[in-house]
Design an enzyme around this catalytic site. Structure first.
Site, PDB file in Angstrom:
ATOM      1  N   TRP A 102       0.766  -3.684   8.925  1.00  0.00           N
ATOM      2  CA  TRP A 102       0.109  -4.472   7.869  1.00  0.00           C
ATOM      3  C   TRP A 102      -1.396  -4.488   8.061  1.00  0.00           C
ATOM      4  O   TRP A 102      -2.157  -4.379   7.098  1.00  0.00           O
ATOM      5  CB  TRP A 102       0.705  -5.881   7.782  1.00  0.00           C
ATOM      6  N   ASP A 176      -4.388 -12.605   7.660  1.00  0.00           N
ATOM      7  CA  ASP A 176      -3.186 -12.396   6.857  1.00  0.00           C
ATOM      8  C   ASP A 176      -2.047 -13.091   7.594  1.00  0.00           C
ATOM      9  O   ASP A 176      -1.593 -12.619   8.627  1.00  0.00           O
ATOM     10  CB  ASP A 176      -2.922 -10.885   6.724  1.00  0.00           C
ATOM     11  N   LYS A 200       7.961 -14.527   2.437  1.00  0.00           N
ATOM     12  CA  LYS A 200       8.460 -14.528   3.798  1.00  0.00           C
ATOM     13  C   LYS A 200       8.870 -15.949   4.179  1.00  0.00           C
ATOM     14  O   LYS A 200      10.034 -16.225   4.389  1.00  0.00           O
ATOM     15  CB  LYS A 200       7.400 -14.017   4.777  1.00  0.00           C
TER      16      LYS A 200
HETATM   17  C1  LIG Z   1       4.938  -8.575   3.370  1.00  0.00           C
HETATM   18  C2  LIG Z   1       3.566  -8.544   3.927  1.00  0.00           C
HETATM   19  C3  LIG Z   1       2.473  -8.089   3.172  1.00  0.00           C
HETATM   20  C4  LIG Z   1       2.604  -7.531   1.775  1.00  0.00           C
HETATM   21  O1  LIG Z   1       3.043  -8.448   0.852  1.00  0.00           O
HETATM   22  P1  LIG Z   1       3.205  -8.039  -0.685  1.00  0.00           P
HETATM   23  O2  LIG Z   1       3.513  -9.343  -1.294  1.00  0.00           O
HETATM   24  O3  LIG Z   1       4.301  -7.048  -0.764  1.00  0.00           O
HETATM   25  O4  LIG Z   1       1.909  -7.492  -1.137  1.00  0.00           O
HETATM   26  C5  LIG Z   1       1.217  -8.126   3.759  1.00  0.00           C
HETATM   27  N1  LIG Z   1       1.045  -8.579   5.012  1.00  0.00           N
HETATM   28  C6  LIG Z   1       2.074  -9.015   5.768  1.00  0.00           C
HETATM   29  C7  LIG Z   1       1.806  -9.507   7.155  1.00  0.00           C
HETATM   30  C8  LIG Z   1       3.359  -9.006   5.251  1.00  0.00           C
HETATM   31  O5  LIG Z   1       4.394  -9.441   5.993  1.00  0.00           O
END
Ligand SMILES: *Cc1c(COP(=O)(O)O)cnc(C)c1O
Length: 364
Positions: A102, A176, A200
């Site tokens: 990521w 993030d 998540k």
């Molecule tokens: C799932 C995830 C993303 C991407 O999320 P989207 O909603 O598909 O854009 C980005 N960073 C992390 C750490 C993730 O787990």
């Protein structure tokens, strides 16, 4: 249907009580005669829903008043571009910490807008640890420092927040937190901006939340699309255009559920116990392996492999027959991954551990 436990990395398990409440309120929300999906986003009913969510999240996370909380769309991936578009503020460089897939995506996107300095990377060890802060080689001209607090695919998590001496505090840290937000207490003041996709640990897909220190907004680079400008969303209370209303509603129910569990300090204790159950088995049983350095192992996403990958399909089939679903590892790494987000009950982890013990015994 028998009880199933869903270990998906995202979209992921939601608290059962939340789904039940949503079902009860599906056709008629609080006597309004409407489903939440049918409401005007500017009407008083939906306004009360989004305002309650904001208040509950502020309380749960303890968000200081000089931070804005935004409810946006485009997933966490949209933030990979929105962050550099807004936070460079006339500078041309940004620091990124590279800890897995990521952060890699965030880095690739940032390179479209600025010079990226990889201040630290764990690539030399196949992204199995978090580089300590004293190893970061920060660029003195960087506009911000970006990190990924939990690598959802690699299963690597920061169990600390960066801390800088007061005189070096002017470079904001951007995180993030898509896959570990609300899993533990969080000191927001260590960060300039936090973002997290909802699917998540917060709610359903379609919503991304952003927590931004207000002095960092208002500097979008020329040509930034209106919808990618944080200041526009701040000025309009996330209502510049139609927000993802149903995802906001469900996230509101999840947030209330979390408050009933005792908040972040309480859920953290449960998350520690859940993760320990599974890691203890993996470490005790040589049939299973987890490649991640012990002190950086994620509580949320636990990747593991079987001694013999030829047994993978049988493992998955038998797990599913036992009500343990979505355990297949990410397509890029193979093996298994068990995601233990807040909504995964400890019983689910205990059943997984029992199943794994039995499977190892039969197939060793
Ligand atoms: C799932 C995830 C993303 C991407 O999320 P989207 O909603 O598909 O854009 C980005 N960073 C992390 C750490 C993730 O787990």
């Amino acid at each position: 249907m028998n009880q199933t436990y869903n270990f998906s990395a995202g979209p992921a398990v939601l608290p059962r009580e939340v789904l039940q409440q949503a079902r009860e309120e599906m056709l008629d929300w609080h006597g309004s005669g409407m489903s939440v999906m049918e409401m005007s986003h500017r009407g008083r009913e939906f306004t009360s829903i989004i305002e309650a969510l904001e208040q509950d999240l502020r309380e749960l996370i303890n968000i200081p008043s000089n931070y804005k909380l935004l409810f946006l769309q485009g997933g966490a991936s949209s933030q990979f571009s929105m962050v550099p578009m807004n936070l460079l503020r006339g500078k041309t460089k940004a620091d990124y910490i590279h800890t897995g897939q990521w952060s890699d995506k965030a880095i690739k996107e940032a390179k479209r807008y600025c010079q990226v300095n990889i201040a630290a990377s764990s690539e030399n060890a196949r992204f199995t640890y978090v580089p300590a802060q004293d190893q970061w080689r920060l660029d003195s001209n960087a506009a911000y420092i970006h990190l990924t607090s939990n690598e959802t695919i690699g299963g690597v998590e920061y169990h600390w927040s960066p801390e800088f001496p007061a005189n070096k505090n002017d470079v904001p840290v951007v995180a993030d937190m898509s896959s570990n937000i609300l899993s533990r207490p969080l000191d927001v003041t260590r960060y300039g901006l936090i973002y997290a996709g909802a699917q998540k640990n917060l709610g359903p897909a379609g919503l991304v939340i952003v927590i931004i220190r207000e002095d960092l907004a208002g500097f979008a680079q020329p040509g930034t699309p209106t919808l990618f400008d944080y200041q526009v969303h701040i000025n309009n209370n996330s209502m510049y255009n139609t927000p993802p209303t149903y995802a906001i509603y469900i996230t509101g129910l999840v947030t209330k559920w979390l408050k009933r569990q005792g908040g972040l300090a309480a859920i953290e204790q449960t998350n520690i116990r859940k993760a320990a159950l599974l890691y203890e088995l993996i470490d005790a049983c040589e049939f299973y392996q987890c490649p991640v350095a012990k002190h950086d192992r994620s509580r949320m996403n636990i990747p593991f492999t079987l001694k013999d990958p030829a047994l993978d399909n049988m493992f998955l089939e038998q797990a599913e027959a036992n009500g343990l679903i979505q355990l297949k590892g990410h397509r890029s790494v193979g093996g298994m991954r068990a995601s233990l987000y807040n909504a995964m009950p400890i019983d689910g982890v205990a059943q997984l551990v029992e199943f794994m013990k039995e499977f190892a015994k039969k197939n060793a």
